[in-house]
Write a protein that holds these residues in place. Structure first.
Motif, PDB file in Angstrom:
ATOM      1  N   TYR A  89      52.948  24.935 -19.363  1.00  0.00           N
ATOM      2  CA  TYR A  89      52.694  25.635 -20.765  1.00  0.00           C
ATOM      3  C   TYR A  89      53.780  26.604 -21.310  1.00  0.00           C
ATOM      4  O   TYR A  89      53.784  27.457 -21.979  1.00  0.00           O
ATOM      5  CB  TYR A  89      51.264  26.417 -20.869  1.00  0.00           C
ATOM      6  CG  TYR A  89      51.343  27.381 -19.803  1.00  0.00           C
ATOM      7  CD1 TYR A  89      51.386  28.800 -19.688  1.00  0.00           C
ATOM      8  CD2 TYR A  89      50.448  26.804 -18.460  1.00  0.00           C
ATOM      9  CE1 TYR A  89      51.234  29.586 -18.818  1.00  0.00           C
ATOM     10  CE2 TYR A  89      50.287  27.692 -17.532  1.00  0.00           C
ATOM     11  CZ  TYR A  89      50.382  29.066 -17.910  1.00  0.00           C
ATOM     12  OH  TYR A  89      50.256  29.929 -16.419  1.00  0.00           O
ATOM     13  N   GLN A 130      40.981  25.813 -16.783  1.00  0.00           N
ATOM     14  CA  GLN A 130      42.495  26.189 -17.154  1.00  0.00           C
ATOM     15  C   GLN A 130      43.303  24.871 -17.229  1.00  0.00           C
ATOM     16  O   GLN A 130      44.256  24.692 -18.144  1.00  0.00           O
ATOM     17  CB  GLN A 130      43.284  27.200 -16.175  1.00  0.00           C
ATOM     18  CG  GLN A 130      42.346  28.539 -15.890  1.00  0.00           C
ATOM     19  CD  GLN A 130      42.735  29.313 -14.727  1.00  0.00           C
ATOM     20  OE1 GLN A 130      43.783  28.962 -14.002  1.00  0.00           O
ATOM     21  NE2 GLN A 130      41.883  30.399 -14.609  1.00  0.00           N
ATOM     22  N   ASN A 133      42.711  22.881 -20.475  1.00  0.00           N
ATOM     23  CA  ASN A 133      43.327  23.722 -21.608  1.00  0.00           C
ATOM     24  C   ASN A 133      44.936  23.519 -21.616  1.00  0.00           C
ATOM     25  O   ASN A 133      45.296  23.195 -22.634  1.00  0.00           O
ATOM     26  CB  ASN A 133      42.788  25.174 -21.366  1.00  0.00           C
ATOM     27  CG  ASN A 133      43.482  26.070 -22.706  1.00  0.00           C
ATOM     28  OD1 ASN A 133      42.929  25.679 -24.065  1.00  0.00           O
ATOM     29  ND2 ASN A 133      44.449  26.599 -22.496  1.00  0.00           N
ATOM     30  N   GLY A 138      47.122  23.906 -24.469  1.00  0.00           N
ATOM     31  CA  GLY A 138      46.842  25.543 -24.456  1.00  0.00           C
ATOM     32  C   GLY A 138      47.737  26.419 -23.389  1.00  0.00           C
ATOM     33  O   GLY A 138      48.631  25.657 -22.694  1.00  0.00           O
ATOM     34  N   ILE A 191      42.081  31.477 -19.622  1.00  0.00           N
ATOM     35  CA  ILE A 191      42.658  30.761 -20.871  1.00  0.00           C
ATOM     36  C   ILE A 191      43.157  31.723 -21.967  1.00  0.00           C
ATOM     37  O   ILE A 191      42.461  32.758 -22.109  1.00  0.00           O
ATOM     38  CB  ILE A 191      41.512  29.796 -21.396  1.00  0.00           C
ATOM     39  CG1 ILE A 191      41.266  28.726 -20.585  1.00  0.00           C
ATOM     40  CG2 ILE A 191      41.861  29.352 -23.023  1.00  0.00           C
ATOM     41  CD1 ILE A 191      40.121  27.709 -20.935  1.00  0.00           C
ATOM     42  N   VAL A 194      43.917  28.624 -26.953  1.00  0.00           N
ATOM     43  CA  VAL A 194      42.812  27.575 -26.508  1.00  0.00           C
ATOM     44  C   VAL A 194      43.610  26.230 -27.323  1.00  0.00           C
ATOM     45  O   VAL A 194      44.289  26.240 -28.592  1.00  0.00           O
ATOM     46  CB  VAL A 194      41.707  27.748 -27.554  1.00  0.00           C
ATOM     47  CG1 VAL A 194      40.669  26.702 -27.240  1.00  0.00           C
ATOM     48  CG2 VAL A 194      41.051  29.303 -26.881  1.00  0.00           C
ATOM     49  N   ALA A 195      43.487  25.130 -26.529  1.00  0.00           N
ATOM     50  CA  ALA A 195      44.178  24.029 -26.819  1.00  0.00           C
ATOM     51  C   ALA A 195      43.268  23.440 -28.090  1.00  0.00           C
ATOM     52  O   ALA A 195      42.271  23.663 -28.373  1.00  0.00           O
ATOM     53  CB  ALA A 195      44.190  22.867 -25.762  1.00  0.00           C
ATOM     54  N   LEU A 198      39.651  21.870 -28.346  1.00  0.00           N
ATOM     55  CA  LEU A 198      38.719  22.606 -27.599  1.00  0.00           C
ATOM     56  C   LEU A 198      38.010  23.508 -28.179  1.00  0.00           C
ATOM     57  O   LEU A 198      38.310  24.123 -29.115  1.00  0.00           O
ATOM     58  CB  LEU A 198      39.270  23.054 -26.314  1.00  0.00           C
ATOM     59  CG  LEU A 198      39.623  22.288 -25.011  1.00  0.00           C
ATOM     60  CD1 LEU A 198      40.273  23.116 -24.054  1.00  0.00           C
ATOM     61  CD2 LEU A 198      38.531  21.459 -24.532  1.00  0.00           C
ATOM     62  N   VAL A 200      35.590  26.974 -27.741  1.00  0.00           N
ATOM     63  CA  VAL A 200      35.227  27.972 -27.053  1.00  0.00           C
ATOM     64  C   VAL A 200      33.628  28.228 -26.955  1.00  0.00           C
ATOM     65  O   VAL A 200      33.106  28.149 -28.004  1.00  0.00           O
ATOM     66  CB  VAL A 200      35.796  29.662 -26.927  1.00  0.00           C
ATOM     67  CG1 VAL A 200      35.471  30.833 -26.203  1.00  0.00           C
ATOM     68  CG2 VAL A 200      37.242  29.511 -27.096  1.00  0.00           C
ATOM     69  N   VAL A 212      34.641  26.410 -22.008  1.00  0.00           N
ATOM     70  CA  VAL A 212      35.018  25.444 -23.346  1.00  0.00           C
ATOM     71  C   VAL A 212      34.607  24.420 -23.164  1.00  0.00           C
ATOM     72  O   VAL A 212      33.982  23.851 -22.187  1.00  0.00           O
ATOM     73  CB  VAL A 212      36.726  25.482 -23.516  1.00  0.00           C
ATOM     74  CG1 VAL A 212      37.362  26.718 -23.629  1.00  0.00           C
ATOM     75  CG2 VAL A 212      37.332  24.982 -21.766  1.00  0.00           C
TER      76      VAL A 212
END
Length: 257
Positions: A89, A130, A133, A138, A191, A194-195, A198, A200, A212
């Motif tokens: 990431y 994780q 995401n 994310g 996280i 947030v991607a 997705l 929450v 998520v």
């Protein structure tokens, strides 16, 4: 004593759930070797929820291999474990971040991508949340104590802390476990951004994202805590098994649900 050849109806209809595993140096007896393993509490929860557990150790993978594996599954669990490689990431590693397990990262990324494409039901647990995401674009907080000011989520020494989690009442997670849950926590990351795609569905009181979900698939849920550690509450696993049974009924040649 005779053995019946009649099929067990429960076994015939039980969905097959794949669980990803660790790949670490391990000792047993005289052996000290690299080995795939997973704590029994994970697959015990799947069994008690009515599923058949199959372990999926990290190995060389591409889209074809991932597809072949998922051909034999009705559901997928991305389990806990070491930190996701921050290079995935776009970040440098924090001093507290684990050495990357690039083989496992690639393995789980490919399985999640294939599962989402074919709408195979999946559940992410801790690292699994994780990984989901990150796989979708994310980012993560690499060392949560620096964000929340305490080690309430990461006591260390194999001790799971209890933390209250507030669940969005309109979420799929709430439909499975209700509006408030006491979560078994063991994580120093969480996280951050947030991607896309997705949603929450749960947070703890300090704002830390605790669950998520992916609304674009029939069942795509991930939680930051460790539900397998609560022997008396297997509702998340039951939710996955129910979704996997439905998937099996609609995607398998035998049509058994």
């Amino acid at each position: 004593m005779s053995v019946s050849n009649e099929p067990n109806s429960q076994a015939v209809s039980a969905p097959v759930i794949g669980l990803t595993t660790y790949l670490e140096q391990a000792q047993t007896g005289v052996w000290d070797v690299k080995a795939a393993f997973l704590p029994k509490v994970y697959f015990d929860a799947v069994n008690r929820a009515g599923g058949i557990a199959v372990l999926l150790p990290p190995q060389p993978v591409d889209a074809v291999v991932a597809g072949r594996i998922l051909d034999g599954l009705d559901g997928l669990i991305i389990t806990g474990g070491k930190d996701v490689d921050p290079a995935r990431y776009g970040q440098e590693a924090h001093p507290a971040t684990d050495e990357p397990r690039k083989d496992r990262d690639a393995w789980e990324d490919a399985l999640l991508t294939a599962a989402i494409e074919r709408e195979l039901p999946f559940l992410g647990i801790c690292r699994g949340a994780q990984m989901l995401n990150v796989a979708l674009g994310g980012t993560l907080h690499q060392h949560l104590p620096e964000v929340v000011g305490s080690t309430r989520y990461s006591a260390g020494g194999g001790v799971f802390n209890d933390n209250d989690v507030q669940v969005d009442e309109h979420s799929r997670v709430a439909g499975l476990i209700g509006g408030v849950v006491t979560a078994k926590s063991y994580h120093h990351q969480s996280i951050d951004r947030v991607a896309e795609g997705l949603v929450v569905s749960a947070r703890s009181h300090d704002g830390t994202i605790q669950a998520v979900e992916l609304p674009s698939v029939p069942f795509g849920v991930a939680v930051q805590w460790h539900p397998e550690q609560d022997y008396d509450d297997i509702r998340l696993f039951e939710g996955l098994v129910v979704a996997a049974r439905t998937y099996r009924g609609s995607h398998r040649p035998d049509g058994v649900a």
